[in-house]
Motif scaffolding. Structure first.
Motif, PDB file in Angstrom:
ATOM      1  N   ILE A  99      -4.879  24.457 -33.905  1.00  0.00           N
ATOM      2  CA  ILE A  99      -4.250  25.758 -33.635  1.00  0.00           C
ATOM      3  C   ILE A  99      -4.747  26.793 -34.625  1.00  0.00           C
ATOM      4  CG2 ILE A  99      -2.062  27.030 -33.708  1.00  0.00           C
ATOM      5  CD1 ILE A  99      -0.760  24.510 -32.441  1.00  0.00           C
ATOM      6  N   VAL A 149       5.181  27.311 -27.567  1.00  0.00           N
ATOM      7  CA  VAL A 149       5.093  25.907 -27.188  1.00  0.00           C
ATOM      8  C   VAL A 149       6.426  25.566 -26.532  1.00  0.00           C
ATOM      9  CG1 VAL A 149       4.927  23.545 -28.111  1.00  0.00           C
ATOM     10  CG2 VAL A 149       3.553  25.360 -29.106  1.00  0.00           C
ATOM     11  N   LEU A 188       5.172  30.033 -31.523  1.00  0.00           N
ATOM     12  CA  LEU A 188       4.067  29.319 -32.150  1.00  0.00           C
ATOM     13  C   LEU A 188       4.156  29.276 -33.683  1.00  0.00           C
ATOM     14  CD1 LEU A 188       1.582  27.653 -31.584  1.00  0.00           C
ATOM     15  CD2 LEU A 188       0.248  29.764 -31.506  1.00  0.00           C
ATOM     16  N   TRP A 222       4.700  20.931 -24.510  1.00  0.00           N
ATOM     17  CA  TRP A 222       3.877  21.455 -23.432  1.00  0.00           C
ATOM     18  C   TRP A 222       3.481  22.887 -23.729  1.00  0.00           C
ATOM     19  CZ3 TRP A 222       8.015  18.273 -22.909  1.00  0.00           C
ATOM     20  CH2 TRP A 222       7.801  17.058 -22.238  1.00  0.00           C
ATOM     21  N   SER A 223       2.382  23.298 -23.137  1.00  0.00           N
ATOM     22  CA  SER A 223       1.872  24.651 -23.347  1.00  0.00           C
ATOM     23  C   SER A 223       2.514  25.680 -22.435  1.00  0.00           C
ATOM     24  CB  SER A 223       0.357  24.668 -23.160  1.00  0.00           C
ATOM     25  OG  SER A 223       0.010  24.123 -21.896  1.00  0.00           O
ATOM     26  N   GLU A 278      -3.795  27.450 -24.065  1.00  0.00           N
ATOM     27  CA  GLU A 278      -2.601  28.129 -23.533  1.00  0.00           C
ATOM     28  C   GLU A 278      -1.591  28.484 -24.619  1.00  0.00           C
ATOM     29  OE1 GLU A 278      -2.855  26.295 -19.009  1.00  0.00           O
ATOM     30  OE2 GLU A 278      -1.485  25.356 -20.455  1.00  0.00           O
ATOM     31  N   VAL A 279      -1.381  27.627 -25.612  1.00  0.00           N
ATOM     32  CA  VAL A 279      -0.418  27.984 -26.657  1.00  0.00           C
ATOM     33  C   VAL A 279      -0.927  29.169 -27.479  1.00  0.00           C
ATOM     34  CG1 VAL A 279       0.640  25.694 -26.786  1.00  0.00           C
ATOM     35  CG2 VAL A 279      -1.146  26.301 -28.416  1.00  0.00           C
ATOM     36  N   ASN A 334       1.050  17.933 -23.678  1.00  0.00           N
ATOM     37  CA  ASN A 334       1.053  18.185 -22.229  1.00  0.00           C
ATOM     38  C   ASN A 334       1.159  16.900 -21.406  1.00  0.00           C
ATOM     39  OD1 ASN A 334       1.060  20.964 -22.249  1.00  0.00           O
ATOM     40  ND2 ASN A 334      -1.088  21.203 -21.726  1.00  0.00           N
ATOM     41  N   ARG A 340      -6.345  22.264 -22.489  1.00  0.00           N
ATOM     42  CA  ARG A 340      -5.539  23.357 -21.951  1.00  0.00           C
ATOM     43  C   ARG A 340      -4.356  23.669 -22.870  1.00  0.00           C
ATOM     44  NH1 ARG A 340      -7.140  21.346 -16.985  1.00  0.00           N
ATOM     45  NH2 ARG A 340      -5.350  20.002 -16.688  1.00  0.00           N
ATOM     46  N   PHE A 341      -3.765  22.625 -23.468  1.00  0.00           N
ATOM     47  CA  PHE A 341      -2.639  22.834 -24.369  1.00  0.00           C
ATOM     48  C   PHE A 341      -3.021  23.852 -25.446  1.00  0.00           C
ATOM     49  CE2 PHE A 341      -0.441  21.924 -28.346  1.00  0.00           C
ATOM     50  CZ  PHE A 341       0.891  21.916 -27.941  1.00  0.00           C
ATOM     51  N   PHE A 342      -4.126  23.622 -26.130  1.00  0.00           N
ATOM     52  CA  PHE A 342      -4.496  24.495 -27.240  1.00  0.00           C
ATOM     53  C   PHE A 342      -4.851  25.902 -26.768  1.00  0.00           C
ATOM     54  CE2 PHE A 342      -5.094  20.247 -29.068  1.00  0.00           C
ATOM     55  CZ  PHE A 342      -4.232  20.381 -30.143  1.00  0.00           C
TER      56      PHE A 342
END
Length: 118
Positions: free
Chosen positions: A112, A21, A71, A45-46, A14-15, A92, A10-12
Motif C-alpha cells: 500500500i 478497505v 485506508l 475486501w477492496s 482498488e483500496v 479479497n 485488484r485489492f491493492f
C-alpha cells in the motif's frame, strides 16, 4: 495468473483508488479463519460489493454486515494490531468457501505504501 492472484492485485489498486478497505462484522466482532497451512487470517475486501457478496453467498458469514475502514486507519491501526496478534490479512476472499490469498500485515503495508507514493 490465478483467480486469487488477480483478486490480490485488484485489492491493492482498488483500496488506493477508493481510500478505504472493507471488512465484515457481527455482534461478536470481526471473523478470522485458519487456512490449510495453519495460518489464521482476518478477511478484508477492496469494495463493499465484494464483502457483501461473501455475506450473501457463504453460510458461515450470513449474519454479518459490512464495515468500512478508512485506508489510513487500516494501515496505521489495523495492520499493526494484526501483526501484533500474529494474524494474516485475507485479501479479497471470494467464492462459495470465501478463499484467497493470506498475506502478512507487513507485506500489505509495504504494497500500500509503495502504491500510494507512485
Amino acid at each position: 495468473m490465478s483467480t486469487a492472484a488477480a483478486q490480490a492485485e485488484r485489492f491493492f489498486s482498488e483500496v488506493i483508488a477508493h481510500g478505504s478497505v472493507w471488512s465484515i462484522q457481527d455482534g461478536k466482532g470481526f471473523p478470522t479463519s485458519t487456512n490449510l497451512d495453519g495460518q489464521t487470517a482476518m478477511p478484508f475486501w477492496s469494495l463493499e460489493s465484494k464483502a457483501q457478496k461473501v455475506i450473501d453467498n457463504v453460510f458461515a458469514y450470513s449474519g454479518f454486515r459490512t464495515c468500512r475502514l478508512e485506508l489510513p486507519e487500516f494501515v496505521d491501526r489495523w495492520l499493526s494490531g494484526l501483526e501484533r496478534d500474529g494474524l494474516y490479512v485475507g485479501i479479497n476472499w471470494s467464492g462459495k468457501r470465501a478463499t484467497g490469498f493470506d498475506i502478512t500485515p507487513e507485506n500489505v503495508r509495504i504494497r500500500i505504501e509503495n502504491s500510494r507514493f507512485r
